[in-house]
Design a protein around this motif. Sequence first.
Motif, PDB file in Angstrom:
ATOM      1  N   GLU A   6      35.900  42.643  48.479  1.00 29.10           N
ATOM      2  CA  GLU A   6      37.077  43.490  48.455  1.00 29.10           C
ATOM      3  C   GLU A   6      36.772  44.853  49.045  1.00 29.10           C
ATOM      4  O   GLU A   6      35.638  45.330  49.000  1.00 29.10           O
ATOM      5  N   TRP A  36      45.977  38.733  43.290  1.00 31.75           N
ATOM      6  CA  TRP A  36      45.426  40.016  42.894  1.00 31.75           C
ATOM      7  C   TRP A  36      45.696  40.233  41.409  1.00 31.75           C
ATOM      8  O   TRP A  36      46.830  40.059  40.956  1.00 31.75           O
ATOM      9  N   TYR A  93      41.081  46.580  40.566  1.00 31.67           N
ATOM     10  CA  TYR A  93      41.829  45.475  41.145  1.00 31.67           C
ATOM     11  C   TYR A  93      40.866  44.384  41.592  1.00 31.67           C
ATOM     12  O   TYR A  93      39.886  44.648  42.290  1.00 31.67           O
ATOM     13  N   CYS A  95      40.331  40.455  43.296  1.00 27.28           N
ATOM     14  CA  CYS A  95      40.825  39.366  44.124  1.00 27.28           C
ATOM     15  C   CYS A  95      40.414  38.034  43.511  1.00 27.28           C
ATOM     16  O   CYS A  95      39.301  37.896  42.983  1.00 27.28           O
TER      17      CYS A  95
END
Length: 121
Positions: A6, A36, A93, A95
């Motif tokens: 990411e 996400w 965040y 992935c």
Amino acid sequence: QVQLVESGGGLVQAGGSLRLSCAASGTIFSINAMRWYRQAPGNQRDLVAAIASGGSTNYVDSVKGRFTISRDNAKNTVYLQMNSLKPEDTAVYYCNAVVRRSGTSYYNNYWGQGTQVTVSS
């Protein structure tokens, strides 16, 4: 092995924008869904947006109209365009991708390392 890398996180003022990227690499045959998630300190990890292999998308209500998920199948990459950011968007965040590896007939979930997004007021 499959690796998800990411990039794109950072510090931004409220009302600003960021674009997150996540590239999958390894012995990949195909990728189904890409997603996400985000996790703030003391909170659980929650789904933010998802995109199917054919391009259909889903979003959590709190980001609808502000975030856009997209993918480039040729690059095995998923993106999250985040506009009109709010302090409550602050989180790590992550992935996630549902991947079928070459030489197999099943799918596994894989996770990126996470990228920090901080939105100041």
